[in-house]
Scaffold this motif. Structure first.
Motif, PDB file in Angstrom:
ATOM      1  N   GLU A  81       0.819  -1.220   0.000  1.00  0.00           N
ATOM      2  CA  GLU A  81       0.000   0.000   0.000  1.00  0.00           C
ATOM      3  C   GLU A  81       0.852   1.269   0.000  1.00  0.00           C
ATOM      4  OE1 GLU A  81      -3.322  -0.191  -0.240  1.00  0.00           O
ATOM      5  OE2 GLU A  81      -3.011  -2.364  -0.377  1.00  0.00           O
ATOM      6  N   ALA A  82       2.150   1.137  -0.106  1.00  0.00           N
ATOM      7  CA  ALA A  82       3.030   2.307  -0.060  1.00  0.00           C
ATOM      8  C   ALA A  82       2.722   3.242  -1.227  1.00  0.00           C
ATOM      9  CB  ALA A  82       4.488   1.870  -0.120  1.00  0.00           C
ATOM     10  N   PRO A  83       2.663   4.553  -0.975  1.00  0.00           N
ATOM     11  CA  PRO A  83       2.340   5.524  -2.034  1.00  0.00           C
ATOM     12  C   PRO A  83       3.303   5.507  -3.216  1.00  0.00           C
ATOM     13  CG  PRO A  83       2.220   6.560   0.136  1.00  0.00           C
ATOM     14  CD  PRO A  83       2.803   5.201   0.341  1.00  0.00           C
ATOM     15  N   ILE A  84       4.535   5.023  -2.996  1.00  0.00           N
ATOM     16  CA  ILE A  84       5.507   5.011  -4.079  1.00  0.00           C
ATOM     17  C   ILE A  84       5.004   4.191  -5.268  1.00  0.00           C
ATOM     18  CG2 ILE A  84       6.772   2.986  -3.207  1.00  0.00           C
ATOM     19  CD1 ILE A  84       8.398   6.103  -4.789  1.00  0.00           C
ATOM     20  N   PHE A  85       4.179   3.181  -4.993  1.00  0.00           N
ATOM     21  CA  PHE A  85       3.681   2.340  -6.083  1.00  0.00           C
ATOM     22  C   PHE A  85       2.712   3.090  -6.993  1.00  0.00           C
ATOM     23  CE2 PHE A  85       4.787  -1.228  -3.075  1.00  0.00           C
ATOM     24  CZ  PHE A  85       5.797  -1.756  -3.863  1.00  0.00           C
ATOM     25  N   SER A  86       2.147   4.190  -6.511  1.00  0.00           N
ATOM     26  CA  SER A  86       1.198   4.952  -7.335  1.00  0.00           C
ATOM     27  C   SER A  86       1.890   5.700  -8.465  1.00  0.00           C
ATOM     28  CB  SER A  86       0.414   5.944  -6.470  1.00  0.00           C
ATOM     29  OG  SER A  86       1.273   6.965  -5.966  1.00  0.00           O
ATOM     30  N   VAL A  87       3.194   5.944  -8.334  1.00  0.00           N
ATOM     31  CA  VAL A  87       3.926   6.635  -9.403  1.00  0.00           C
ATOM     32  C   VAL A  87       4.912   5.710 -10.108  1.00  0.00           C
ATOM     33  CG1 VAL A  87       3.736   8.870  -8.242  1.00  0.00           C
ATOM     34  CG2 VAL A  87       5.763   7.461  -7.844  1.00  0.00           C
ATOM     35  N   ALA A  88       5.073   4.485  -9.592  1.00  0.00           N
ATOM     36  CA  ALA A  88       6.072   3.576 -10.154  1.00  0.00           C
ATOM     37  C   ALA A  88       5.592   2.964 -11.466  1.00  0.00           C
ATOM     38  CB  ALA A  88       6.400   2.474  -9.158  1.00  0.00           C
ATOM     39  N   ASP A  89       6.509   2.842 -12.412  1.00  0.00           N
ATOM     40  CA  ASP A  89       6.220   2.117 -13.654  1.00  0.00           C
ATOM     41  C   ASP A  89       6.336   0.615 -13.412  1.00  0.00           C
ATOM     42  OD1 ASP A  89       6.115   4.388 -15.765  1.00  0.00           O
ATOM     43  OD2 ASP A  89       7.949   4.800 -14.645  1.00  0.00           O
ATOM     44  N   TYR A  90       7.264   0.239 -12.521  1.00  0.00           N
ATOM     45  CA  TYR A  90       7.442  -1.159 -12.150  1.00  0.00           C
ATOM     46  C   TYR A  90       7.555  -1.229 -10.633  1.00  0.00           C
ATOM     47  CZ  TYR A  90       8.698  -1.572 -17.073  1.00  0.00           C
ATOM     48  OH  TYR A  90       8.682  -1.519 -18.443  1.00  0.00           O
ATOM     49  N   GLY A  91       6.734  -2.065 -10.026  1.00  0.00           N
ATOM     50  CA  GLY A  91       6.754  -2.200  -8.577  1.00  0.00           C
ATOM     51  C   GLY A  91       6.978  -3.640  -8.157  1.00  0.00           C
ATOM     52  N   LEU A  92       7.817  -3.822  -7.151  1.00  0.00           N
ATOM     53  CA  LEU A  92       8.069  -5.156  -6.620  1.00  0.00           C
ATOM     54  C   LEU A  92       7.754  -5.138  -5.131  1.00  0.00           C
ATOM     55  CD1 LEU A  92       9.165  -8.045  -6.897  1.00  0.00           C
ATOM     56  CD2 LEU A  92      11.466  -7.127  -6.525  1.00  0.00           C
ATOM     57  N   GLU A  93       6.710  -5.865  -4.751  1.00  0.00           N
ATOM     58  CA  GLU A  93       6.336  -5.959  -3.341  1.00  0.00           C
ATOM     59  C   GLU A  93       7.138  -7.104  -2.734  1.00  0.00           C
ATOM     60  OE1 GLU A  93       2.396  -6.858  -0.550  1.00  0.00           O
ATOM     61  OE2 GLU A  93       2.126  -6.377  -2.678  1.00  0.00           O
ATOM     62  N   ALA A  94       8.226  -6.748  -2.061  1.00  0.00           N
ATOM     63  CA  ALA A  94       9.137  -7.767  -1.541  1.00  0.00           C
ATOM     64  C   ALA A  94      10.028  -7.164  -0.478  1.00  0.00           C
ATOM     65  CB  ALA A  94       9.983  -8.343  -2.679  1.00  0.00           C
ATOM     66  N   ASP A  95      10.657  -8.042   0.301  1.00  0.00           N
ATOM     67  CA  ASP A  95      11.645  -7.610   1.285  1.00  0.00           C
ATOM     68  C   ASP A  95      12.895  -7.159   0.526  1.00  0.00           C
ATOM     69  OD1 ASP A  95      13.730  -7.452   3.146  1.00  0.00           O
ATOM     70  OD2 ASP A  95      12.877  -9.015   4.402  1.00  0.00           O
ATOM     71  N   LEU A  96      13.282  -5.909   0.722  1.00  0.00           N
ATOM     72  CA  LEU A  96      14.408  -5.353  -0.041  1.00  0.00           C
ATOM     73  C   LEU A  96      15.703  -6.108   0.225  1.00  0.00           C
ATOM     74  CD1 LEU A  96      16.539  -3.333   1.727  1.00  0.00           C
ATOM     75  CD2 LEU A  96      14.407  -2.073   2.004  1.00  0.00           C
ATOM     76  N   PHE A  97      15.866  -6.651   1.448  1.00  0.00           N
ATOM     77  CA  PHE A  97      17.107  -7.336   1.792  1.00  0.00           C
ATOM     78  C   PHE A  97      17.244  -8.670   1.046  1.00  0.00           C
ATOM     79  CE2 PHE A  97      16.247  -4.638   5.520  1.00  0.00           C
ATOM     80  CZ  PHE A  97      17.405  -3.871   5.492  1.00  0.00           C
ATOM     81  N   THR A  98      16.114  -9.156   0.522  1.00  0.00           N
ATOM     82  CA  THR A  98      16.149 -10.356  -0.330  1.00  0.00           C
ATOM     83  C   THR A  98      16.148  -9.971  -1.801  1.00  0.00           C
ATOM     84  OG1 THR A  98      14.931 -11.626   1.329  1.00  0.00           O
ATOM     85  CG2 THR A  98      14.955 -12.495  -0.922  1.00  0.00           C
ATOM     86  N   ALA A  99      15.294  -8.998  -2.147  1.00  0.00           N
ATOM     87  CA  ALA A  99      15.085  -8.650  -3.553  1.00  0.00           C
ATOM     88  C   ALA A  99      16.301  -7.977  -4.188  1.00  0.00           C
ATOM     89  CB  ALA A  99      13.864  -7.749  -3.679  1.00  0.00           C
TER      90      ALA A  99
END
Length: 310
Positions: A284-302
């Motif tokens: 639900e993070a607002p950053i996804f509203s402007v992102a062309d590509y979004g990855l919903e994941a743990d950053l330390f893994t992704a």
């Protein structure tokens, strides 16, 4: 109508922000002149003469112009201002320092941070952290303008053949003097000029993790490093990496936001990026509203997986 662009330079070459400002000036109508004031700045004046769309370069040389002190620069601009309908500065630290002085001395209103020229007297600029666009009309005889460089394409740095006119500069105002500077050395591209930026947020948790996770990714991409205000306030990254309304305004070809929620303050500084990639475990993070590509994941893994794939 003739417009005057105040060049930013290092006395040897023209800085990229000047090229965007020339584009804005050309859209105001009429000829475009460029003022290059510096010390031993003939090379910068020559570079300015080659910018496409520039018809004349005014070269002023003097020891007191070496570091672009606002008091001396403003006095020089005022000395030739009557010949121009528009005076334009890049909306950088330097431009924002000089332009208000020029506007005050001319007793006109400053038009700040324009992103579009609708007509010779009408301009668009973002307000409320970019959530609304104000259309501003100025009836002043001389319009003093700062240009948000991300709003305009850069003029070609070659192809022009402008005449160079050398003028005697105004005297040193004596109001300020240059004492010294501390310049951060980096092998990475300058943040505001980078084509690729990797930015980190508070979710990285510490400065050690910030560097451990993001530096390998930036190295792989040949990217500049940025940060959200929250990450800077927490001490994860230095102040000059901050992207946002109170930091730097950027518009790279690729912007990778890692662990950044997308607060309005941050979005105001990067939403004009051509391609935005967001990695965040909060769907639900607002950053996804402007992102062309979004990855919903743990950053330390992704992020390590992304680095391995690259």
């Amino acid at each position: 109508m003739t417009s005057l662009v105040i060049a930013e330079h290092d006395n040897a070459s023209i800085r990229p922000a000047t090229l965007n400002t020339v584009t804005a000036a050309s859209q105001c109508g009429g000829e475009v002149h460029v003022l290059v004031a510096g010390k031993d700045a003939a090379a910068a004046a020559q570079a300015a003469s080659q910018i496409a769309g520039v018809t004349k370069v005014i070269h002023v040389d003097g020891d007191h112009f070496a570091h672009g002190l606002a008091e001396n620069m403003a006095a020089q601009v005022i000395s030739i201002a009557s010949a121009y309908s528009h005076i334009l500065f890049p909306a950088t630290a330097s431009g924002k320092n000089i332009a208000p002085r020029v506007a005050a001395l001319l007793d006109v209103g400053q038009i700040s941070d324009i992103t579009k020229v609708d007509a010779a007297d009408t301009f668009e600029r973002p307000i409320y952290a970019g959530n609304a666009i104000a259309i501003v009309q100025s009836l002043d005889a001389i319009k003093v303008i700062t240009v948000r460089t991300t709003g305009f394409d850069a003029a070609a740095s070659t192809g022009g053949a402008a005449a160079i006119e050398t003028l005697a500069g105004v005297a040193d105002s004596g109001k300020s003097s240059f004492l010294g500077s501390e310049i951060a050395k980096s092998d990475r591209p300058e943040l505001t000029a980078a084509k690729i930026i990797v930015s980190g947020g508070r979710a990285l948790g510490s400065s050690e993790k910030f560097n451990e996770v993001l530096i390998p990714l930036a190295d792989k991409l040949g990217a500049a490093l940025g940060a959200s205000r929250a990450a800077v306030d927490a001490g994860y990254a230095p102040n000059d990496w901050q992207v946002g309304q109170t930091g730097k305004i950027v518009a790279p070809q690729l912007y990778v936001a890692v662990g950044i929620s997308g607060a309005i303050q941050h979005l105001a500084g990067m939403k004009d990026s051509k391609v935005i990639v967001a990695i965040n475990k909060d769907g639900e993070a607002p950053i996804f509203s402007v992102a062309d590509y979004g990855l919903e994941a743990d950053l330390f893994t992704a992020v390590p997986e992304l680095i391995a794939a690259l």
